[in-house]
Design an enzyme around this catalytic site. Structure first.
Site, PDB file in Angstrom:
ATOM      1  N   GLY A  54      -3.152  -7.380   2.650  1.00 14.93           N
ATOM      2  CA  GLY A  54      -3.544  -8.792   2.668  1.00 14.93           C
ATOM      3  C   GLY A  54      -2.365  -9.640   3.114  1.00 14.93           C
ATOM      4  N   THR A  57      -7.075  -1.576   3.783  1.00 13.43           N
ATOM      5  CA  THR A  57      -6.552  -1.645   5.156  1.00 13.43           C
ATOM      6  C   THR A  57      -5.659  -0.428   5.407  1.00 13.43           C
ATOM      7  OG1 THR A  57      -6.535  -4.045   4.994  1.00 13.43           O
ATOM      8  CG2 THR A  57      -5.325  -3.125   6.855  1.00 13.43           C
ATOM      9  N   SER A  95      -3.713 -11.781   8.123  1.00 17.75           N
ATOM     10  CA  SER A  95      -2.273 -11.635   7.888  1.00 17.75           C
ATOM     11  C   SER A  95      -1.743 -10.361   8.523  1.00 17.75           C
ATOM     12  CB  SER A  95      -1.995 -11.573   6.391  1.00 17.75           C
ATOM     13  OG  SER A  95      -2.445 -12.737   5.775  1.00 17.75           O
TER      14      SER A  95
HETATM   15  N1  GLU Z   1      -8.252  -8.965   5.404  1.00 12.63           N
HETATM   16  C1  GLU Z   1      -6.830  -8.870   5.418  1.00 12.63           C
HETATM   17  C2  GLU Z   1      -6.239  -9.599   6.581  1.00 12.63           C
HETATM   18  O1  GLU Z   1      -6.769  -9.593   7.640  1.00 12.63           O
HETATM   19  C3  GLU Z   1      -6.376  -7.452   5.479  1.00 12.63           C
HETATM   20  C4  GLU Z   1      -6.816  -6.753   4.256  1.00 12.63           C
HETATM   21  C5  GLU Z   1      -5.705  -6.192   3.471  1.00 12.63           C
HETATM   22  O2  GLU Z   1      -4.756  -5.652   4.003  1.00 12.63           O
HETATM   23  O3  GLU Z   1      -5.803  -6.296   2.280  1.00 12.63           O
HETATM   24  O4  GLU Z   1      -5.221 -10.184   6.453  1.00 12.63           O
END
Ligand code: GLU
Length: 619
Positions: free
Chosen positions: A511, A426, A490
């Site tokens: 995440g 991200t 998140s």
């Molecule tokens: N999929 C994660 C979320 O939407 C973001 C991914 C990450 O920052 O590792 O919370």
């Protein structure tokens, strides 16, 4: 109020400065300064973790992307124009973290009206996705999360990033899509210099990329990751950006690209030699044609006189950061020593995470009690559950949003665990312009490398965002798989105002640790007297209602003794692909009362970021 945005062809007239917007290879500042990867090679762009000045600013993890955003501002573009141009550039230089094949959340402060508005550009589940999609039919058990489930067609959600860019430009931009994508197209075409992070991320993903017949062509030429110091070009992506710039994002969501994506998801080009299962998904071209980015109100809490605006569901970011701060606000943490202050921060976070697990999901599918979760009365009652001397046994139970009165009803009760993975994929960017508009934008393809599946001839990877759904179906779970639903995120892009004026904008990848990173930076800056650069550089810890506190090694060495009497169990953080013991990679801009901008990125994490201002204050 939320409204969905109907995609239309680019309505803005073309500007004649398009060619001038481009940042040529020679216009990029190269030099010796910078964190880790730049080291002694003068061809690497300079990384500037903090810049102070006036007239607009851009902060991102990448120097080329920040530079492109800054050029847009210098040429008269506004914060939205620069944010889209920067994000598109990150799609080139950070293709394993973000790009056309992913989704994200865009928060905008409008200086003229004082309004904060958001775009939910989250990926959606295909309409044909069954509730047991993540169960291996051969065994009856869930697929192993990584590398099995993430390397698949079944984890790919309908991308939301293209619609987010188009929506943002339509709502607030002055650039056409073509102008905003042009610098990134040029960057993809001339290439960037591979650093150690890019090579290592590629190697970490080798097995996953080699699970497909197609992905290695771009990312593993000759069977190896590109060498450090080589130039990585992505002509296919340059062509895609140019085509989308000319034709608008309908050319992504309808027609050959949409057909290609849906076909890849249903029939992943699985390598005959891979041992990974690469389960197929259920996406149809109609899922792409029906995708809509959602323009919606932010979450809002008041925290010690500041107004904190964040992302409402489908993200849990705004509500969980907001609830944590509301709980923390019940205590005079500024008067506490480090150990006691951090104990309260960690306990407030655990309680907010318990409520996140119980109540948060896509609000189009589940009834999210946002008002209750963000009420001060609810926070006061939750705060009663914190023992000032002892950490509660984790996991703690969720609060009852149907029955609270702000009165104490005992200490935290045991609950069930709601674990999420952590990683530092991200990416995040923060922009402000000379008019005072602000953009905070977090975008992702989920895991580093997403699903690992390249869209051949188009130069971008597809996400694995649907793995953010709960793997096993439970009808009571707000984050259960449902067709057309957005998995709970998140991501927590956040804008903080003081007396209606911007005070701070910040966000991070990581995440579910994103929530803790954003809360902790606000806590460090507002309550613990740290400057913004200090608040970002400070070691991080995240308590997500798990038995142990996930903490960076520096946090454990610095605060472990002070926290020991409270009984917190520290677990050193680690990333499953990179083994980096780091939490997040934040970017932020602080706004001084005299108009001074402090643009900040990470000094060390993820190799350091790049924060630039239009008119720097010379030391
Ligand atoms: N999929 C994660 C979320 O939407 C973001 C991914 C990450 O920052 O590792 O919370």
């Amino acid at each position: 109020m939320a409204h969905t945005f109907q995609r239309t062809h680019d309505a803005h007239p073309m500007r004649c400065i398009i060619a001038g917007v481009a940042v040529s290879a020679t216009a990029i500042v190269y030099g010796l300064a910078g964190a880790s990867t730049a080291e002694a090679d003068p061809r690497y762009p300079v990384k500037t973790p903090t810049s102070i000045g006036y007239g607009g600013a851009v902060s991102s993890v990448d120097p080329e992307a920040s530079k492109i955003g800054l050029e847009v501002l210098k040429r008269g573009g506004n914060a939205t124009d620069a944010a889209v141009a920067t994000a598109a550039a990150l799609g080139v230089t950070e293709p394993y973290s973000a790009g056309l094949g992913g989704g994200g959340y865009f928060v905008h402060y409008d200086a003229a009206t004082g309004d904060v508005t958001t775009i939910d550009g989250r990926e959606t589940a295909p309409m044909a996705m069954p509730e047991d999609a993540f169960i291996n039919p051969a065994t009856g058990d869930p697929y192993k999360f990584t590398p099995e489930l993430v390397t698949s067609g079944v984890s790919v959600g309908v991308p939301g990033t293209p619609a987010t860019w188009e929506t943002a430009l339509e709502e607030w931009g002055t650039y056409s899509l073509r102008e905003a994508l042009h610098p990134a197209a040029k960057l993809a075409s001339r290439g960037f210099i591979v650093d150690e992070t890019f090579r290592q991320q590629t190697l970490d993903n080798k097995e996953r990329f080699e699970a497909y017949t197609t992905t290695p062509d771009l990312f593993l030429p000759g069977g190896d990751a590109p060498e450090v110091g080589s130039v990585f070009k992505n002509q296919a992506l340059a062509k895609t950006y140019r085509m989308l710039g000319r034709q608008g994002m309908d050319a992504f969501y309808e027609g050959p690209i949409a057909d290609q994506i849906a076909d890849l998801v249903r029939n992943p080009p699985k390598s005959p030699t891979t041992e990974l299962p690469v389960p197929a998904g259920f996406m149809q071209a109609s899922d792409l044609a029906n995708y809509e980015a959602i323009v919606q109100d932010p979450t809002h809490v008041e925290y010690r006189g500041f107004d904190v605006y964040g992302m409402a569901p489908s993200s849990s970011g705004g509500s969980t950061v907001g609830e944590s701060l509301n709980i923390l606000e019940q205590f005079d943490v500024a008067a506490m020593d480090d150990g006691a202050a951090l104990h309260h921060y960690l306990e407030a976070s655990a309680l907010a995470f318990a409520d996140r697990g119980a109540y948060l999901g896509d609000a189009a599918f589940v009834d999210v009690p946002l008002e209750d979760l963000l009420s001060d009365e609810f926070a006061a009652e939750r705060a009663c559950a914190i023992d000032p001397d002892t950490a509660a046994q984790k996991p703690v139970a969720a609060g009852d949003v149907t029955d609270y009165d702000g009165e104490c009803s005992g200490t935290a009760q045991p609950g069930s665990v709601d674990e999420d993975t952590e990683n530092i994929s991200t990416t995040n960017l923060t922009v402000t312009d000379k008019w005072g508009n602000v953009v905070e934008y977090t975008l992702t393809i989920e895991q580093t490398g997403g699903s690992g599946m390249l869209v051949p001839g188009r130069g971008f990877l597809l996400n694995n965002e649907l793995t953010d759904f709960s793997t096993v179906y439970d009808a009571e779970d707000p984050n259960r798989i449902q067709p057309g639903k957005r998995p709970r995120s998140s991501m927590a892009p956040t804008i903080v105002l003081q007396d209606g004026q911007p005070f701070l904008a910040l966000g991070s990848p990581g995440g579910s640790t994103i929530i803790a990173t954003v809360s902790q930076i606000i806590f460090n800056h507002v309550d613990r007297g740290m400057s913004l650069p200090e608040a970002i550089a400070a070691p991080r810890a995240s308590q997500r209602n798990t038995a142990g506190v996930t903490a960076e090694p520096e946090f454990i060495s610095q605060y472990g003794d002070a926290l020991a009497p409270f009984g917190h169990r520290m677990v050193a953080s680690g990333d499953q692909f990179t083994s980096a013991a780091q939490i997040g990679a934040a970017t932020a801009i602080g706004f001084g009362p005299d108009g001074t901008l402090t643009a900040v990125s990470e000094p060390v994490r993820r190799g350091g970021g790049s924060a630039l201002v239009v008119d720097p204050v010379r030391p």
